[in-house]
Design an enzyme around this catalytic site. Structure first.
Site, mmCIF file in Angstrom:
data_model
loop_
_atom_site.group_PDB
_atom_site.id
_atom_site.type_symbol
_atom_site.label_atom_id
_atom_site.label_comp_id
_atom_site.label_asym_id
_atom_site.label_seq_id
_atom_site.Cartn_x
_atom_site.Cartn_y
_atom_site.Cartn_z
ATOM 1 C CG ASP A 137 -8.156 -16.353 12.285
ATOM 2 O OD1 ASP A 137 -7.168 -16.504 13.022
ATOM 3 O OD2 ASP A 137 -8.559 -17.209 11.467
HETATM 4 N N1 URA Z 1 -10.077 -21.439 13.343
HETATM 5 C C1 URA Z 1 -9.833 -20.482 12.411
HETATM 6 O O1 URA Z 1 -9.522 -20.789 11.270
HETATM 7 N N2 URA Z 1 -9.948 -19.210 12.771
HETATM 8 C C2 URA Z 1 -10.336 -18.796 14.007
HETATM 9 O O2 URA Z 1 -10.440 -17.606 14.280
HETATM 10 C C3 URA Z 1 -10.575 -19.809 14.968
HETATM 11 C C4 URA Z 1 -10.438 -21.117 14.609
#
Ligand code: URA
Length: 268
Positions: A137
């Site tokens: 993310d």
């Molecule tokens: N899980 C998440 O919630 N976000 C990420 O960036 C990676 C794994």
């Protein structure tokens, strides 16, 4: 008066091979610009320019169409020099900073990981097309791998490979063993139950979670499901490959790290 739009020059992101139903059931040929990019001869856009300039031949005949199909076993030459098409798998371990997007290779918009990574690459590595292995993310920091080998992307991101991805989450509220226990058995999310995860309480606000799936926002959703919303998330490891470079920088993995650390034989 309405102006006639200029003819569109296909860009790397728009170049798609024409659909060829006649290849169904057979190995589909690569197309020329992509074959050159895969072989690490040029990045995709430069490959297209070289082809249009008449510098590239397929089995001895000059081919000026970037989308020309390349039959299996064909000999490609650039400026008369044969292209070595058996390419070694290369992998970069990049330390993703917060506030940059993990985009696909064809979406080099501003604010993406490519904007941070690509300018650092030496000439020898900048010839390849780099694919992010999975995504983090925008706000998540930590280990993001890139490879020139699309089969490795499929291997490492498939839940069937069971490759663990280890995260450290800073959570709101107070974490304790009782709250974490359901994650060890698997919790129900909107898109189905999660596999049992390895979970460790590091302190009342810090939780380590290892998952072998890669669902959208998975770790945040898992911790949210047990009443621990995530404030910050960081990936420390993928398989046995640990993050060991400063934020915003990268290093190349060794062949042993690719084969053992990522459990990749190149044969899938
Ligand atoms: N899980 C998440 O919630 N976000 C990420 O960036 C990676 C794994």
């Amino acid at each position: 008066m309405a102006r006639k739009p200029p003819p569109r020059r296909p860009s790397a992101s728009h170049d798609k091979p024409p659909s060829r139903s006649r290849w169904e059931g057979k190995a589909k040929p690569d197309w020329l610009s992509r074959a050159l990019a895969r072989a690490g001869v040029f990045p995709l856009a430069e490959a297209e320019d070289a082809i249009r300039a008449g510098r590239v031949s397929i089995n001895g005949r000059v081919a000026k169409q970037p989308l020309a199909p390349v039959p299996e076993g064909a000999v490609l030459r650039v400026d008369g020099v044969e292209v070595q098409r058996e390419v070694e798998t290369r992998v970069l371990a990049f330390h993703k900073p917060a506030d940059v997007l993990t985009s696909t290779v064809s979406q080099h918009r501003t604010g993406t990981v490519y904007e941070v990574l690509l300018p650092q690459l030496p000439d020898e590595l900048s010839r390849y097309t780099w694919h992010a292995i999975g995504r983090l993310d925008r706000g998540t920091t930590g280990l993001l791998l890139f490879t020139n080998d699309e089969k490795l992307v499929a291997h490492a991101t498939s839940p069937e490979t069971h490759l663990p991805k280890r995260y450290v989450a800073t959570v709101q509220g107070t974490a304790d063993e009782e709250k974490l226990e359901p994650l060890r058995r698997g919790v129900m999310l909107e898109d189905g139950p999660t596999r049992p995860a390895k979970v460790k309480l590091r302190d009342a606000h810090t939780v380590e979670v290892s998952v072998t799936e890669g669902r959208h926002h998975q770790v945040k959703r898992m911790l949210g499901a047990v009443g621990l919303p995530v404030k910050a998330l960081h990936r420390e490891a993928v398989g046995d490959v640990l993050l060991d470079v400063p934020e915003g920088t990268f290093r190349e993995l060794t062949p042993e790290e690719i084969s053992h650390g990522l459990r990749y034989s190149g044969q899938n």
